[in-house]
Design an enzyme around this catalytic site. Structure first.
Site, PDB file in Angstrom:
ATOM      1  CG  HIS A 148     -35.964 -30.130   8.813  1.00 31.57           C
ATOM      2  ND1 HIS A 148     -37.334 -30.003   8.923  1.00 31.57           N
ATOM      3  CD2 HIS A 148     -35.446 -29.113   9.560  1.00 31.57           C
ATOM      4  CE1 HIS A 148     -37.616 -28.971   9.709  1.00 31.57           C
ATOM      5  NE2 HIS A 148     -36.492 -28.416  10.095  1.00 31.57           N
ATOM      6  CG  HIS A 165     -32.197 -29.068  12.681  1.00 36.20           C
ATOM      7  ND1 HIS A 165     -32.766 -29.810  13.681  1.00 36.20           N
ATOM      8  CD2 HIS A 165     -33.111 -28.105  12.374  1.00 36.20           C
ATOM      9  CE1 HIS A 165     -33.962 -29.326  13.972  1.00 36.20           C
ATOM     10  NE2 HIS A 165     -34.194 -28.290  13.187  1.00 36.20           N
ATOM     11  CG  ASP A 193     -37.283 -30.176  13.676  1.00 37.83           C
ATOM     12  OD1 ASP A 193     -37.360 -30.801  14.746  1.00 37.83           O
ATOM     13  OD2 ASP A 193     -37.411 -28.942  13.597  1.00 37.83           O
ATOM     14  CG  HIS A 230     -34.224 -24.695  11.714  1.00 37.81           C
ATOM     15  ND1 HIS A 230     -35.040 -25.640  11.115  1.00 37.81           N
ATOM     16  CD2 HIS A 230     -33.891 -23.822  10.720  1.00 37.81           C
ATOM     17  CE1 HIS A 230     -35.193 -25.347   9.828  1.00 37.81           C
ATOM     18  NE2 HIS A 230     -34.514 -24.257   9.570  1.00 37.81           N
ATOM     19  CG  HIS A 274     -40.345 -30.482  17.250  1.00 39.58           C
ATOM     20  ND1 HIS A 274     -41.001 -30.047  16.135  1.00 39.58           N
ATOM     21  CD2 HIS A 274     -39.246 -29.705  17.342  1.00 39.58           C
ATOM     22  CE1 HIS A 274     -40.341 -29.060  15.569  1.00 39.58           C
ATOM     23  NE2 HIS A 274     -39.251 -28.826  16.289  1.00 39.58           N
ATOM     24  CG  ASP A 310     -36.796 -24.773  16.852  1.00 39.52           C
ATOM     25  OD1 ASP A 310     -36.067 -24.558  15.870  1.00 39.52           O
ATOM     26  OD2 ASP A 310     -37.639 -25.686  16.884  1.00 39.52           O
ATOM     27  CG  HIS A 311     -33.826 -27.969  17.118  1.00 36.23           C
ATOM     28  ND1 HIS A 311     -34.169 -29.257  17.463  1.00 36.23           N
ATOM     29  CD2 HIS A 311     -34.911 -27.457  16.467  1.00 36.23           C
ATOM     30  CE1 HIS A 311     -35.390 -29.522  17.035  1.00 36.23           C
ATOM     31  NE2 HIS A 311     -35.859 -28.439  16.423  1.00 36.23           N
TER      32      HIS A 311
END
Length: 307
Positions: free
Chosen positions: A140, A63, A211, A65, A269, A67-68
């Site tokens: 999510h 996805h 997530d 976001h 995570h 942090d990914h």
């Protein structure tokens, strides 16, 4: 086939852990590795690893976001300088192409290898003669996908001694027999594959989730998997917070593994609030109480995916 974690933290990095990134090393299977998510600093983590960017074949983003995927533009740019001249394909949700092309265009980054960006809405996103990768939408705050990597069954070994007796030498006939076909020997004898082919090797299944809250799609992707990689952002005492922020607890991850019938569960995570060994032990114990074969992912450790 091995798992190699290069980021196991949620949201932001800490002194103990980097943000999300996981490599599926396929050296024996295809002399390459695949990357799942690419948080900031991933290319630095690769420099500290046994991996080589020149061997990177596919990237799967769960996805959008930060942090990914904030590490993706730098990794794409650096790959060419580290000997990467083979094609690279990047898979992910809608919007991924706009993100990558915008960053590369504004930074005037140039790459000297072929790169394809494949946006998907789930389903079969990759397939060749050896592997199939399926994706499904999880639960999510933004579209987040899980991936089910299916290694196709491999034919057993040919009985070369028996084939020699029949007068069949290595070559095209070997290939036909491995595909299950019958062939004609030099003495006109019909040789059936079942006579000379050993037991096939069952392919492995690895499920890597983005997530997510607990949801049916996670269970479908994980069904009978050899390995499940599941987020474990919080201990279950914070289940309310986990639900609010669309994440899972260690207990919920273990329940998913048990219900789906997986062989081994890897937790990753983790919230940056969990810093010391005592806190991490609590995460392990909470999951193990429900699903015994649980491992807390540690960065820069190779985890074999056994048959």
């Amino acid at each position: 086939m091995d798992l190699y974690f290069m980021g196991t933290n949620a949201g932001v990095p800490s002194l103990e852990r980097n943000v999300t990134s996981l490599a599926l090393r396929l050296l024996d299977e295809r002399r390459s590795f695949w990357l799942f998510d690419c948080g900031e600093g991933t290319q630095h983590q690769i420099l500290r690893s046994p991996l080589k960017l020149s061997k990177l074949e596919n990237v799967f983003i769960t996805h959008l976001h930060g942090d990914h995927l904030f590490g993706l533009p730098g990794l794409i740019s650096s790959r060419a300088y580290q000997g990467g001249d083979t094609p690279l394909t990047i898979y992910g949700p809608q919007g991924l192409k706009r993100y990558i092309t915008t960053v590369l265009e504004l930074s005037e980054s140039r790459i000297n290898y072929k790169m394809d960006i494949v946006e998907h809405d789930g389903g079969t996103v990759f397939e060749d003669e050896s592997f199939r990768v399926e994706a499904a939408l999880l639960d999510h705050r933004i579209p987040s996908y899980g991936y089910r990597i299916i290694e196709k069954d491999q034919p057993g070994k040919l009985d070369t001694a028996l084939l020699k007796k029949y007068g069949i030498s290595p070559g095209p006939l070997y290939g036909k027999l491995k595909r299950g076909e019958s062939v004609q020997a030099p003495n006109d004898k019909t040789v059936h594959a079942a006579e000379v082919l050993g037991k096939s090797k069952k392919g492995r299944i690895v499920t890597i989730l983005g997530d997510t809250r607990p949801c049916p799609a996670a269970l479908e992707l994980a069904k009978d998997a050899d390995v499940l990689v599941h987020e474990s952002t919080f201990l279950h005492e914070l289940a309310g917070i986990a639900h609010t922020y669309h994440h899972s607890t260690a207990r919920q991850a273990a329940e998913a593994a048990k219900y789906a019938g997986v062989k081994e569960l890897f937790l990753t995570h983790f919230s940056s609030r969990y810093k010391n060994n005592e806190q991490m032990d609590r995460i392990q114990q909470e999951a193990e109480a429900i699903f015994k074969d649980t491992t807390l992912a540690v960065e820069h450790v190779l985890y074999p995916v056994d048959r």
